[in-house]
Design an enzyme around this catalytic site. Structure first.
Site, short mmCIF file in Angstrom:
data_model
loop_
_atom_site.label_atom_id
_atom_site.label_comp_id
_atom_site.label_asym_id
_atom_site.label_seq_id
_atom_site.Cartn_x
_atom_site.Cartn_y
_atom_site.Cartn_z
N GLU A 271 45.00 -12.45 80.27
CA GLU A 271 46.04 -12.21 81.45
C GLU A 271 46.63 -13.93 81.72
O GLU A 271 46.87 -14.01 82.84
CB GLU A 271 45.55 -11.51 82.44
CG GLU A 271 44.46 -12.23 83.14
CD GLU A 271 42.94 -12.12 82.99
OE1 GLU A 271 42.07 -11.94 83.53
OE2 GLU A 271 42.89 -11.31 81.85
N HIS B 38 47.33 -3.31 80.95
CA HIS B 38 46.17 -3.73 81.61
C HIS B 38 46.65 -5.40 81.89
O HIS B 38 46.18 -5.91 83.09
CB HIS B 38 44.94 -3.71 80.66
CG HIS B 38 43.66 -4.26 81.33
ND1 HIS B 38 42.70 -3.71 81.92
CD2 HIS B 38 42.98 -5.62 81.53
CE1 HIS B 38 41.68 -4.40 82.11
NE2 HIS B 38 42.06 -5.65 82.00
N GLU B 39 47.03 -6.07 81.09
CA GLU B 39 47.11 -7.54 81.31
C GLU B 39 48.42 -7.71 82.15
O GLU B 39 48.45 -8.53 83.07
CB GLU B 39 47.55 -8.37 79.73
CG GLU B 39 46.37 -7.96 78.81
CD GLU B 39 45.14 -8.48 79.45
OE1 GLU B 39 44.92 -9.49 80.02
OE2 GLU B 39 43.95 -7.75 79.00
#
Length: 863
Positions: A268, A299-300
């Site tokens: 990230e 998610h990132e």
């Protein structure tokens, strides 16, 4: 000497003393296209000290340091630079300027600044990976998350290259790229990606907001880059997260870079997310692969707020960082309008929670909020508890406080702590304000204890099948030997689902009005009076809708019915919960492997969720190869492989299920006729309607043919000539290591254990090929070799490379008391540190589990 470690206490002391203002980082990477080696790194750091004349240190991992200048005074590098630190002893002023000139090293381990040469175009491609402590491999830094600062990168790169960082990409002048300073962020989410990358650009626009979007990959993958699909998922994430978080995306652009030889799924980095380039699919994959990729993208993106905008103070809250992003990815897929995967909670139950349950039964199990005393602790803590159990508990917390109240608390949290650092108490405090609930008791029960609960129904009925008593028994199995803490009964919010077979549709259905009861379970036994007086249904499913984190058992009557009708559930989620329960029982030696195989074979043909189907393929293969009575193993493998071939031939032509069954068949094909079919499919003599034997499927066939001795070096080399790419090279390397000869095994072992020259992805491929469950006798001598070498490997390699070897080469397929004895002797004599002891103990636990399961399967033959 500290080596490369850093303790929490040291970090706390440094954070109290220092306030970091800015970094200016000047890197000369103009020679990156050459042989690699080292590059010049110049770091200028501006920071304040709360005490004049105090002592501190800055972190750096580098082959050589040439200059250290503090406030205009030159320090002798030979005196102040040791291990991974530059000492700043007794000379700090209130305001300080530190300049460090060093030679830093390119890596091939996926840590620091990774350098890769694409065999297709012979061009170098570079990227950074800094989590947890590897920014210090590229520039001098105060390497801890709570010492945030601004970062300005200046990079000299080879002519014609592109350089990407956290800030928008500038126009270069004389091959020098000068980036704007970033907002205040942590060292571990800074990033540089450079090389002759291919790119596609777009923009996210809404209500006057305009965020530039970029997608990058190597030119050799450009023809496979489905950028429209990636942008679509990204835009859905922007829409949903900005609405739920009520905070605009906090950075100036959003680039996603598919990079080679990446150790994780993605990272990230603020505004410059790096993603493993296996997600650029070169061949046909099932929809499950696209769903996993989308989950990774989301998610990132969630991390841009939770992790990057607001960052944990120290790594003991890593779980919250990762669990929140894991929960958010699944929730976005489930609830975002026009989502392609509204069934994401089925996938979550099928993959994430099974990972968590497995991890939570290891001797290394730990509370979700783990005690992280130093960097060595956190490096082995990216596990199923940190990600999956934590996300499961967050899902339960959302149900407990209410979804609206949860996100209102998250909104307040982001506004209150933007570009700052927090502890768990900061988030819980915000949630208490918006929900009105006291979360201290909840936190203590769920976040500060280890282990998993088991829920079982206790049912009494009369002669007419009417329920006369119903209760839910909660168990807290003893923690595994070596685990810290005590088993705990916890409060659960669950639903009980009542299912019957519908005569018209033939489906197992839950009545919309009367087929679900939601209640709190607390303590050892919880009565459910609402069910008394009702006719017993065909199946009673605890934790229906997967609200809580607990292993669930079916009562005997429900299990018997499910064994015949598991595939008949109309909804995918109860099917996934029943599959998961059956798998738990098999792993826990409560269900014999042969019975698990029968259950799968009876229901998998009706399973529509391709992700579940592929998980079942993996689980059956593992169960038969490791959990079955060894005397029955061959017969069970034959039964399974025959079934895979039958499903392959009957699956709809050209569909996901056909592709999944082709891979499952290739994984265990064994008879001369089956292997002839693989060879025929490879050379075109055989065909199956609709099955495209494309690049990746070819390699799956080649791997098995090599492992059984059908393909030699010349044939593997010939296949590589068809696919002279980085992926092809990895596949060929793995196939060579899989060959069933002493020479092939010796060569593979030497390349990984006795040499440290292999890049991370190639080393992983060799290990994957080396370990073949059908070669137990051939691999038996390597058990002693493993224990003779593993300590030196751990001490001499980087963390990522060492962990690959320690976990991957442990003799997990040698399921015997002898393997346990040798492991115990090594643990007693080698005196490994905590991290290495944890990894070996986890692997040892796998042997114990397999032995129990084998005994249970053997006992089933006497029934």
């Amino acid at each position: 000497m500290p080596g490369t470690n850093l303790t929490r206490e040291e970090a706390q002391q440094r954070a109290k003393l220092l306030t970091v203002d800015s970094y200016e980082i000047d890197l000369d990477l103009s020679g990156a296209q050459g042989e690699g080696g080292t590059y010049r790194s110049v770091t200028t750091v501006r920071f304040d000290s709360a005490e004049t004349g105090a002592e501190s240190f800055i972190d750096l991992v580098a082959p050589a340091v040439h200059e250290v200048t503090l406030n205009g005074d030159s320090l002798d590098p030979a005196e102040v630079f040791k291990d991974s630190r530059i000492a700043l002893s007794g000379i700090l002023a209130g305001r300080n300027i530190l300049r460090v000139v060093a030679d830093c090293a390119y890596t091939n381990t996926g840590e620091g600044l990774h350098r890769f040469v694409d065999p297709v175009d012979q061009q170098a491609y570079l990227y950074t990976q800094f989590e947890v402590p590897d920014a210090r491999r590229v520039f001098a830094s105060f390497e801890q998350p709570d010492l945030k600062a601004t970062f300005q990168f200046t990079v000299k790169a080879p002519t014609g290259w592109t350089v990407i960082s956290n800030s928008p990409t500038p126009e270069p002048k004389d091959d020098i790229w000068v980036f704007e300073p970033t907002p205040r962020i942590s060292t571990y989410i800074t990033a540089l990606i450079l090389g002759p990358y291919h790119s596609v650009h777009s923009v996210y626009e809404k209500d006057g907001q305009s965020v530039p979007l970029g997608i990058y990959c190597r030119p050799s993958l450009a023809e496979f880059l489905d950028s429209d699909a990636i942008f679509e998922v990204t835009r859905q994430g922007f829409e949903w997260f900005q609405e739920k978080f009520d905070y605009a995306y906090p950075f100036k652009k959003y680039d996603q870079l598919f990079v080679p030889e990446f150790n994780a799924g993605a990272m990230e980095n603020a505004g410059a997310v790096t993603i493993r380039d296996q997600y650029v699919f070169r061949s046909k994959v099932t929809d499950a692969a696209y769903e996993v990729r989308a989950a990774t993208i989301l998610h990132e993106l969630a991390h841009m707020w939770f992790g990057d905008l607001v960052t944990m103070e120290w790594w003991n809250d890593l779980w919250l960082n990762e669990s929140f992003a894991t929960y958010a990815e699944a929730a976005c897929q489930a609830y975002a309008p026009q989502s392609r995967w509204p069934h994401s909670w089925t996938t979550f139950a099928n993959s994430m929670k099974t990972w968590a349950y497995r991890q939570d039964q290891l001797p290394s199990t730990h509370p979700i909020m783990a005690e992280i005393n130093d960097l060595d602790d956190v490096l082995v803590n990216f596990d199923g508890i940190t990600y999956a159990k934590g996300a499961s508990v967050l899902k339960q917390l959302v149900a407990y406080v209410g979804e609206d109240e949860f996100f209102q608390g998250v909104q307040a949290y982001f506004k209150r702590h933007a570009f700052g650092n927090t502890r768990l108490s900061d988030l819980l405090g915000a949630l208490e304000e918006t929900s009105g609930r006291d979360l201290k008791t909840w936190s203590k029960a769920w976040l500060e204890t280890a282990g998993i609960n088991v829920l079982r129904p206790e049912i009494e009925t009369d002669a007419n099948g009417v329920i006369t008593a119903f209760a839910i028994r909660q168990e807290a199995p003893a923690l595994p030997a070596g685990a810290k803490g005590e088993s705990t009964l916890r409060p659960h919010r669950i639903a009980v689902g009542l299912y019957d077979l519908d005569d018209d549709s033939g489906k197992l259905l839950r009545d919309d009005e009367n087929g679900r009861i939601e209640l709190d379970v607390d303590g050892e036994l919880t009565a459910v009076p609402e069910l008394v007086g009702r006719r017993r249904p065909a199946v009673i499913l605890l934790n229906d809708d997967d609200l809580s984190y607990a292993k669930v058992r079916l009562d005997e009557q429900s299990l018997a019915f499910v064994t015949e009708h598991l595939g008949d559930f109309e909804s995918s989620l109860p099917r996934a919960l029943c599959w998961a329960s059956a798998w738990d029982m098999t792993r826990d030696a409560e269900l014999a492997t042969r019975d698990y195989l029968s259950l799968v074979l009876s229901g998998i043909g009706k399973e529509s969720d391709i992700g579940v189907v592929q998980s079942l393929h993996r689980q059956v293969k593992l169960a038969v190869e490791l959990y079955a009575d060894p005397t029955a193993r061959e017969a069970l493998l034959t039964r399974w492989t025959d079934a895979t071939l039958a499903h392959l031939k009957s699956a709809p032509a050209g569909g996901d299920h056909q592709l999944a069954w082709a891979r499952a068949f290739a994984a265990t094909a064994r008879t001369p006729e089956q292997l002839d079919l693989l060879e025929g499919l490879l050379d075109g003599r055989e065909t199956i309607e609709g099955l495209a034997v494309d690049t990746e499927l070819r390699w799956a066939f080649v791997q098995q043919l090599a492992a059984v001795g059908r393909f030699d070096e010349a044939e593997i080399a010939g296949e590589y000539e068809r696919d002279r790419t980085a992926a092809g090279a990895r596949h060929a390397t793995s196939a060579r290591a899989a060959r069933p000869t002493e020479e092939a095994k010796s060569e593979a072992w030497a390349s990984v254990v006795e040499s440290d020259k292999l890049p991370n992805a190639v080393q992983e491929a060799v290990i994957g090929g080396f370990v073949q469950t059908g070669q137990r006798e051939l691999l038996a001598p390597y058990t002693d070799k493993y224990f003779a070498a593993v300590k030196d490997v751990w001490d001499s390699r980087s963390h990522e490379m060492a962990q690959q070897i320690v976990v991957g080469l442990y003799p997990s397929i040698q399921v015997s008391e002898e393997t346990l004895r040798k492991t115990d002797e090594w643990l007693a004599s080698a005196e490994p540190g905590p991290a290495l002891r944890r990894l070996i103990s986890e692997s040892r636990a796998g042997i114990e589990r397999a032995l129990r399961a084998q005994a249970a399967d053997a006992a089933a033959t006497t029934r």
